[in-house]
Design a protein around this motif. Sequence first.
Motif, short mmCIF file in Angstrom:
data_model
loop_
_atom_site.label_atom_id
_atom_site.label_comp_id
_atom_site.label_asym_id
_atom_site.label_seq_id
_atom_site.Cartn_x
_atom_site.Cartn_y
_atom_site.Cartn_z
N VAL A 194 0.83 -1.21 0.00
CA VAL A 194 0.00 0.00 0.00
C VAL A 194 0.86 1.26 0.00
O VAL A 194 0.35 2.37 0.14
CB VAL A 194 -1.02 0.02 1.17
N THR A 195 2.16 1.13 -0.18
CA THR A 195 3.02 2.30 -0.34
C THR A 195 3.45 2.47 -1.80
O THR A 195 4.22 3.37 -2.11
CB THR A 195 4.28 2.16 0.53
N GLY A 196 2.95 1.61 -2.67
CA GLY A 196 3.30 1.66 -4.08
C GLY A 196 4.01 0.42 -4.57
O GLY A 196 3.97 0.09 -5.76
N GLU A 197 4.70 -0.29 -3.65
CA GLU A 197 5.41 -1.50 -4.05
C GLU A 197 4.51 -2.73 -3.92
O GLU A 197 3.74 -2.84 -2.96
CB GLU A 197 6.66 -1.73 -3.20
N GLU A 198 4.61 -3.62 -4.90
CA GLU A 198 3.94 -4.91 -4.83
C GLU A 198 4.93 -5.98 -5.23
O GLU A 198 5.77 -5.77 -6.13
CB GLU A 198 2.71 -4.95 -5.73
N TYR A 199 4.85 -7.13 -4.60
CA TYR A 199 5.75 -8.25 -4.87
C TYR A 199 4.91 -9.48 -5.19
O TYR A 199 4.35 -10.11 -4.28
CB TYR A 199 6.66 -8.51 -3.68
N PRO A 200 4.79 -9.85 -6.49
CA PRO A 200 3.93 -10.98 -6.86
C PRO A 200 4.33 -12.30 -6.19
O PRO A 200 3.49 -13.15 -5.97
CB PRO A 200 4.09 -11.05 -8.38
N ASP A 201 5.62 -12.46 -5.90
CA ASP A 201 6.10 -13.64 -5.17
C ASP A 201 6.99 -13.12 -4.06
O ASP A 201 8.21 -13.16 -4.13
CB ASP A 201 6.87 -14.57 -6.12
N GLY A 202 6.34 -12.57 -3.03
CA GLY A 202 7.09 -11.84 -2.02
C GLY A 202 7.08 -12.47 -0.65
O GLY A 202 6.52 -13.55 -0.44
N HIS A 203 7.72 -11.77 0.26
CA HIS A 203 7.79 -12.26 1.65
C HIS A 203 7.69 -11.10 2.61
O HIS A 203 8.00 -9.95 2.27
CB HIS A 203 9.10 -13.02 1.90
N VAL A 204 7.27 -11.42 3.82
CA VAL A 204 7.28 -10.49 4.94
C VAL A 204 7.82 -11.23 6.15
O VAL A 204 7.41 -12.36 6.44
CB VAL A 204 5.86 -9.95 5.25
N VAL A 205 8.75 -10.59 6.85
CA VAL A 205 9.33 -11.18 8.06
C VAL A 205 8.79 -10.42 9.26
O VAL A 205 8.80 -9.18 9.29
CB VAL A 205 10.87 -11.11 8.04
N VAL A 206 8.31 -11.17 10.26
CA VAL A 206 7.77 -10.60 11.49
C VAL A 206 8.60 -11.09 12.66
O VAL A 206 8.81 -12.30 12.82
CB VAL A 206 6.29 -11.01 11.69
N ASP A 207 9.10 -10.16 13.45
CA ASP A 207 9.78 -10.50 14.70
C ASP A 207 9.01 -9.85 15.84
O ASP A 207 8.91 -8.62 15.91
CB ASP A 207 11.23 -10.01 14.70
N GLY A 208 8.46 -10.66 16.73
CA GLY A 208 7.64 -10.14 17.80
C GLY A 208 6.39 -9.49 17.23
O GLY A 208 5.64 -10.12 16.49
N ASN A 209 6.18 -8.22 17.53
CA ASN A 209 4.99 -7.53 17.02
C ASN A 209 5.32 -6.56 15.89
O ASN A 209 4.49 -5.72 15.53
CB ASN A 209 4.28 -6.79 18.15
N ARG A 210 6.54 -6.68 15.32
CA ARG A 210 6.97 -5.74 14.27
C ARG A 210 7.31 -6.44 12.97
O ARG A 210 7.81 -7.57 12.96
CB ARG A 210 8.22 -4.97 14.74
N ILE A 211 7.06 -5.73 11.88
CA ILE A 211 7.55 -6.17 10.56
C ILE A 211 9.02 -5.76 10.47
O ILE A 211 9.37 -4.60 10.72
CB ILE A 211 6.73 -5.50 9.45
N THR A 212 9.87 -6.70 10.11
CA THR A 212 11.31 -6.38 10.03
C THR A 212 11.86 -6.42 8.61
O THR A 212 12.93 -5.87 8.36
CB THR A 212 12.13 -7.34 10.92
#
Length: 445
Positions: free
Chosen positions: A11-29
Amino acid sequence: MIIEGAHVVTVTGEEYPDGHVVVDGNRITAVGPGRPERGDHTVVDGRGCLLTPGFVNTHNHLFQWVTRGLAADNTLFEWLTALYPVWAGIDEHAVHTSASGALSQLALTGCTTASDHHYLFPRDGGDVLGAGIRAAQDVGLRFHATRGSMNLGQRDGGLPPDHVTEDLDAIMAASEAAIDRWHDPSPDAMLRVALAPCSPFSVTGDLMRVSAELARARGVLLHTHLAETIDEEDFCRERFGCSPLDYVEGLGWTGDDVWFAHGIHFDDDGVKKVGATRTGVAHCPSSNARLGAGIARTRDLRDAGARVGLGVDGAASNEAGSLLEEVRHAVLFARAVGGPTALSVRDGLELATMGGAAVLGRAGEIGSIEPGKLADLALWRIDGLGHADVHDPVAALVLGAPPPLDLLLVDGKPVVEQGRVVTVDTEAIARECTAVHRTLLEKAS
């Protein structure tokens, strides 16, 4: 936790069709394309899914969940007149039950942050504000509770029956106590409080003025209904000699610490004024359509600089209680009056995420998928019959049938898994909601 293989929409303009998100605790890292190094993280397979920020609900009346389906074909003022006698019977148990049902449904439709406008405080009802807060804690959603109020009853020319109103001094004492007890200003807060006199036709100007003074002295936000119907416009012009917006502006109710529910009937000057003051608007398209109130000028408000988010409104005027449905309706209704380019599908998604975060003063913490932000995330499955061949995954979410919700994280913790709320027993809640509904109707008969 690592979510990988999904189509990630930041939602900031970037999209990743085959992407990842890493979460540590309660934060996106971390956010990016492909697969990251896994280390000792739990891995969630996001193939066939769309990953979005969690949705932000900027306007609701949770207590209304147990009064759905009443006065189904009435205007707003007729609907309120019919329902006030039923709502007068609510108590702490009824509100906890109702809020548990409404918040569970919100979670199942992608909501991670919910705002509640609670303005009804029966004299023998117990701690009804606390009951809604406890329900949010049980379900596990980030919560913005507003201490609402009504002090303009029928004998003084207002719409509410006198027995559901409160004394101004009592309201102010309770408002300050709510801030003291519940408000958490910290950046990762799960609970915040705002002050929310109900509407121009249910509160006095004095209450609006002193509420604004208290809120600003204590650093909390302000919320009220405004410009929802032509009836309200007529009421304000007859009683105050001006539009609803001009009336509340004169009482200190514009600015970046204020948000209005609905904001349908702003003229061109009103739209400019809301935008120039960076006032927020909670757009509630389904409720507005259900009550025949009209369609907000969402595109114009955004272009003018207003902060615009989405709200489901109370379930007594939106029986679905689905925040995903509000995204779809916001886009379709805007196009119905403004043409096919009035709002794009990504505009609709932004309204539900960054738009709502901005309305609640939390754009730096939630509303987008960025390193450092809170891990409020929704993973939607779009590889089934209803969505697999939709060319654009965001269009599949916004314009297609509601897809299954594989995972909902709030503050890094699962609230929904495989289409099921895992924090509370929704079947038991449904049974109790039915019992409370019957009790309220019996009380009012």
